[in-house]
Design an enzyme around this catalytic site. Sequence first.
Site, short mmCIF file in Angstrom:
data_model
loop_
_atom_site.label_atom_id
_atom_site.label_comp_id
_atom_site.label_asym_id
_atom_site.label_seq_id
_atom_site.Cartn_x
_atom_site.Cartn_y
_atom_site.Cartn_z
N THR A 173 46.82 37.79 34.88
CA THR A 173 47.23 38.82 35.84
C THR A 173 46.73 38.36 37.21
O THR A 173 45.53 38.31 37.47
CB THR A 173 46.63 40.19 35.49
OG1 THR A 173 46.98 40.51 34.15
CG2 THR A 173 47.16 41.25 36.44
N LYS A 196 53.64 43.81 36.20
CA LYS A 196 52.29 44.04 35.65
C LYS A 196 51.52 45.02 36.55
O LYS A 196 50.75 45.85 36.06
CB LYS A 196 51.54 42.71 35.53
CG LYS A 196 50.10 42.82 35.10
CD LYS A 196 49.90 43.24 33.65
CE LYS A 196 48.40 43.41 33.34
NZ LYS A 196 48.14 43.77 31.97
N LYS A 209 39.94 43.99 39.55
CA LYS A 209 40.78 42.94 40.17
C LYS A 209 42.24 43.37 40.22
O LYS A 209 42.90 43.30 41.26
CB LYS A 209 40.61 41.64 39.35
CG LYS A 209 41.50 40.48 39.72
CD LYS A 209 42.58 40.17 38.69
CE LYS A 209 42.16 40.01 37.26
NZ LYS A 209 43.23 39.78 36.31
P1 NAP Z 1 38.32 36.13 29.65
O1 NAP Z 1 37.83 36.41 28.29
O2 NAP Z 1 37.37 36.09 30.78
O3 NAP Z 1 39.15 34.76 29.59
C1 NAP Z 1 39.43 33.96 30.69
C2 NAP Z 1 39.10 32.54 30.29
O4 NAP Z 1 39.52 31.67 31.34
C3 NAP Z 1 37.58 32.34 30.10
O5 NAP Z 1 37.36 31.73 28.85
C4 NAP Z 1 37.22 31.45 31.27
O6 NAP Z 1 36.21 30.50 31.00
C5 NAP Z 1 38.52 30.71 31.52
N1 NAP Z 1 38.55 30.22 32.90
C6 NAP Z 1 38.37 30.91 34.04
N2 NAP Z 1 38.47 30.09 35.09
C7 NAP Z 1 38.73 28.87 34.60
C8 NAP Z 1 38.93 27.62 35.18
N3 NAP Z 1 38.88 27.46 36.50
N4 NAP Z 1 39.16 26.57 34.38
C9 NAP Z 1 39.19 26.74 33.04
N5 NAP Z 1 39.01 27.89 32.41
C10 NAP Z 1 38.77 28.95 33.20
O7 NAP Z 1 39.45 37.19 30.05
P2 NAP Z 1 40.66 37.77 29.17
O8 NAP Z 1 40.31 39.14 28.72
O9 NAP Z 1 41.13 36.75 28.18
O10 NAP Z 1 41.75 37.96 30.32
C11 NAP Z 1 42.45 36.86 30.88
C12 NAP Z 1 43.48 37.38 31.88
O11 NAP Z 1 44.39 38.25 31.21
C13 NAP Z 1 42.88 38.18 33.04
O12 NAP Z 1 43.62 37.93 34.21
C14 NAP Z 1 43.07 39.62 32.59
O13 NAP Z 1 43.15 40.50 33.69
C15 NAP Z 1 44.39 39.52 31.83
N6 NAP Z 1 44.59 40.51 30.76
C16 NAP Z 1 43.60 40.83 29.89
C17 NAP Z 1 43.83 41.76 28.89
C18 NAP Z 1 42.77 42.19 27.91
O14 NAP Z 1 42.92 43.24 27.29
N7 NAP Z 1 41.71 41.41 27.72
C19 NAP Z 1 45.10 42.36 28.76
C20 NAP Z 1 46.11 41.98 29.63
C21 NAP Z 1 45.85 41.05 30.63
P3 NAP Z 1 34.69 30.90 30.74
O15 NAP Z 1 34.62 31.00 29.26
O16 NAP Z 1 33.88 29.80 31.32
O17 NAP Z 1 34.46 32.22 31.44
#
Ligand code: NAP
Length: 291
Positions: free
Chosen positions: A95, A170, A238
């Site tokens: 997102t 979104k 965010k």
């Molecule tokens: P998350 O668990 O924080 O996953 C993001 C992953 O991306 C982490 O493992 C992070 O690494 C990695 N990352 C961040 N910056 C990076 C970089 N520069 N290079 C390589 N890897 C990198 O978050 P999430 O819940 O999966 O959400 C991901 C996205 O989907 C967000 O934008 C969120 O708003 C969206 N989203 C989430 C949900 C939900 O329910 N969770 C639903 C819809 C949309 P690290 O392990 O080092 O932190």
Amino acid sequence: MELGFIGTGVMGQSMVGHLLAAGHQVAVYNRTKSKTDGLVEKGAQWFDTPTEVAANSEIIFTMVGYPRDVEEVYYGDKGIFQTDIAGKVLVDFTTSTPDLAERIYQTAVEKGAASIDAPVSGGDLGAQNATLTIMAGGDQSTYDRVLPLFKIMGKSYQLQGGPGKGQHTKMANQIMIAGTMTGLTEMLVYAQAANLDLPQVIQTLSGGGANNWSMTNYSPRILKEDYSPGFFVKHFIKDLGIALDEAAKMNLDLPSTKLAKSLYDQLADKGFENDGTQALIKLWWQDGKKS
Ligand code: NAP
């Protein structure tokens, strides 16, 4: 098909699992390498940089946290655009902002590639159960190329228009969720104060006009005092920030969304930014406990 996937957190982890289970080769990279260990055990191949993932994949997915992470993964020193991507497709599930999605699209086209912005809805459970809703922006021909892969990870998918329209859709989704999360929280606070039986209230409301996804998915977690993410508070802040910025560009005032963001900002200020969004109730219930 040789696929790449960058970002294997809460969402990416499960999504890669489905691609592997469907028989695809998946090249993976994540900032914290250990979060790919389980996927490598299931057959994914680790690469040391996003550039190498892109060099070794035909379609490259990204699912990172913030727009700045997207920027780094695409445009950084070790980013996707550092290698020859001609003929490849880039799909950003993060997102992020509509502007960044449009910029990635332009860069991809200049390099003979294609891109789709494809943020998702459905939460961690949607990712685990392959029932995500995928909101895409880009060209029809590119969308058609990735659709079979979307079908492996989601149950609802639609091309909303050109680049950036997936992200705008979104934002529409998050504006709606701002209302359902504040509604859910205040409903529970009220029902508890009125000495109602909470599980029974939730069951009754589920059969009427108040039924909604947030109540179905998050009220059981609140009743179990489970505030783990799910969907991080910090990511919702965010998203609401992006939605309000985009609204301002369209000269729109969204007072309810602003209020929801200020409540989530307060929650983060209290130290709960790494909780799931259901933790909003902690503004009323000490440590999220009912009594
Ligand atoms: P998350 O668990 O924080 O996953 C993001 C992953 O991306 C982490 O493992 C992070 O690494 C990695 N990352 C961040 N910056 C990076 C970089 N520069 N290079 C390589 N890897 C990198 O978050 P999430 O819940 O999966 O959400 C991901 C996205 O989907 C967000 O934008 C969120 O708003 C969206 N989203 C989430 C949900 C939900 O329910 N969770 C639903 C819809 C949309 P690290 O392990 O080092 O932190």
